[in-house]
Scaffold this motif. Sequence first.
Motif, short mmCIF file in Angstrom:
data_model
loop_
_atom_site.label_atom_id
_atom_site.label_comp_id
_atom_site.label_asym_id
_atom_site.label_seq_id
_atom_site.Cartn_x
_atom_site.Cartn_y
_atom_site.Cartn_z
N TYR A 1 0.83 -1.21 0.00
CA TYR A 1 0.00 0.00 0.00
C TYR A 1 0.87 1.26 0.00
O TYR A 1 0.61 2.20 -0.77
N LYS B 1 -6.05 3.02 -3.15
CA LYS B 1 -7.36 2.99 -2.49
C LYS B 1 -8.05 1.65 -2.73
O LYS B 1 -8.61 1.05 -1.80
N MET C 1 -6.35 -1.05 -0.62
CA MET C 1 -6.73 -0.95 0.79
C MET C 1 -8.14 -1.49 1.01
O MET C 1 -8.39 -2.28 1.94
N LYS D 1 -8.11 -4.78 3.42
CA LYS D 1 -7.95 -4.32 4.82
C LYS D 1 -8.73 -5.18 5.80
O LYS D 1 -8.35 -5.30 6.97
N SER E 1 -4.77 4.04 6.25
CA SER E 1 -5.76 4.39 5.23
C SER E 1 -5.87 5.89 5.04
O SER E 1 -6.36 6.35 4.01
#
Length: 648
Positions: free
Chosen positions: A109, A122, A125, A129, A144
């Motif tokens: 990331y 994005k 993530m 996540k 994030s």
Amino acid sequence: MAQDHQADRIVANYLKNRGYQQTEAALRKEAPGTAAGQAGSSSSNAWAPRNGAKVSIPDYILFHNENEANNPSGYQQSYGRLRKWIDNSIDRYKLELRRVLFPIFVHAYLDLVERGLREHAKNFMEAFKADHVELHNQDVLRLSAVTEPQHVAENEVAQNYKSSSFHLRMSQYCFELLLSFLQDNKFMLILRIVNEHVSIRIDALEADASDNEGDIAAEGDGSGDKSTDSQIEFQTITKLQLGKLPPDQPFYAEMERQIKLEQPPDAAELLNEIEKVKQEPRVDAPSILYPPRKLLDIPAAINELREVRNRVHITAQTPVSICAYTFHNTYGDLQTLTISPDASKVAAGFRDSFIRMWHLDAHERHGMNPGPRSQVDKAPKESPAIRRLIGHTGPVYATSFSADQRYLVSSSEDQTARLWSLDTMSNVVVYKGHNYPVWDASFSQQGWYFATASHDKTARLWSCDHIYPLRIFVGHLADVDTVRFHPNGAYILTGSSDRTARLWNVQSGNCVRSFRGHHGSVQTVAFAPDGRTIATAGDDRAIMLWDLSSGKRIKKMIGHTDMIYSLEFSQDGAILASGGADNTVRIWDVKKADTKEIGGVKRNAQGNIIQRPPQSLVSTYPTKQTPIYSLRFTRSNILIAMGAFTVG
């Protein structure tokens, strides 16, 4: 140069013996002066193929697949396939292999963000996540928020991960499975992350699946610590000054003079104790200035010598003696309990903003009528043995006695700390500086200085003669819940809701150690009397023992079934007492090496665990319905426990 060629041959032979092809050709293709050849001589981030040995994988394999590196979706595709492969693995190895996913997730990331691929970062993530929120929820939330390249340089969490190595333990077979999968599928982006940011140590035995906790701890795993938890180190080790302060020679000389003048029955023994104190080695003693002790303190100091002389040494044959005080009709209102160093006074902070003082020793009541000694009750009509300190405008969360027991410092939701004179029972100073509620306050063992911890994510150092903070300790990422001074006063230790404990130098204000490993808030910390060991505990019900010099974890002790509120070392440092919301006091032998921590479990022919060795837990003392808020070992090694009785 010859050493570089020899290292390359070792790497090539190792990989070739395990079935990895094209390595020798790749080595020959790379010229010794190229960037890849130079990178191959580095061994700072090395794979460990077997116990006790590390072999560096040259970076030539990391740049082998340029197509993958230029593909913006390469991380998501390769990580997704690795994740699927691990999920489809047999259960015996699945839990062990899963531990490598989190560091890969973090650095994949961050790499996407640094390359300016905001949408790909994005999407990455959001896609993955959920795999890590259970064990690393706070770190995932903070990462994030890192969405721009400049955020990576400004965000402390991102910089910590960029500059640190994630330490994992893995069995030989799992290591070879992982390496084979990554190379066979040419996942060079992931190989680069593993090589640069993950340090894998190989265990001869397979890891115990039940220990899959995913801990994160500063300074890597401790010497002799064979736990399978992953760990990360964040700061460079700096040498600490952990020795005792030099004795106050004029004060001890005056003590000797008064003892010889008064000639008490135990004069010879007292003089002998003074000589012992004066002759103690002062290795690594810091240079901290304190006001000289007053002649008025001599009687109390002589009594302290008597208590030290009569100290009980706690062993298996002489278990600890515990005196428990239960506070009735106060549950829900009582916020904190503190007992004075000589166990003669108790201070309690309440939700209604008052502080109440109980004098447990009839000789220390300052002229007040003796009250009942069987129990301490909050009654509609308060006993003359109880005094109230009025000044705060919000709940009082912490109280702490000064070394000479003439002052009390308190902290409150009203964002202030207050200093109280116990001679006049009045507020003498209000300390303002925090912007949010102040959760904890603690005097140093020498007095004069005290520290506070607050919801504003900072701890602060104060002195009794200044109304402004002398130091502000900034670094925690959430509330600082607790603070304690090192025995020599040169450092303070803080525990935080960010699941870490930190050690700060009071002179420079710098963080010199960071201890990571808890899964919940660190609610309580304690120093051993010698100042070289600490204990931390909190929401996750685990107690962790750390070595201050190296910053490494010594061991992890599990036994409590609810949050731990208080920790306290015995006067000789051999015993640790803990108390918490599970209504128990537990006694731990901190000198005993748990065989679980060093891999000494018994297994059957199939490799399954059939018996776990005994833990460090010595004994458990349950109460009826009293959570233990506070613990203290007296100078004679009697343990005092205090809590509020719960109804129902």
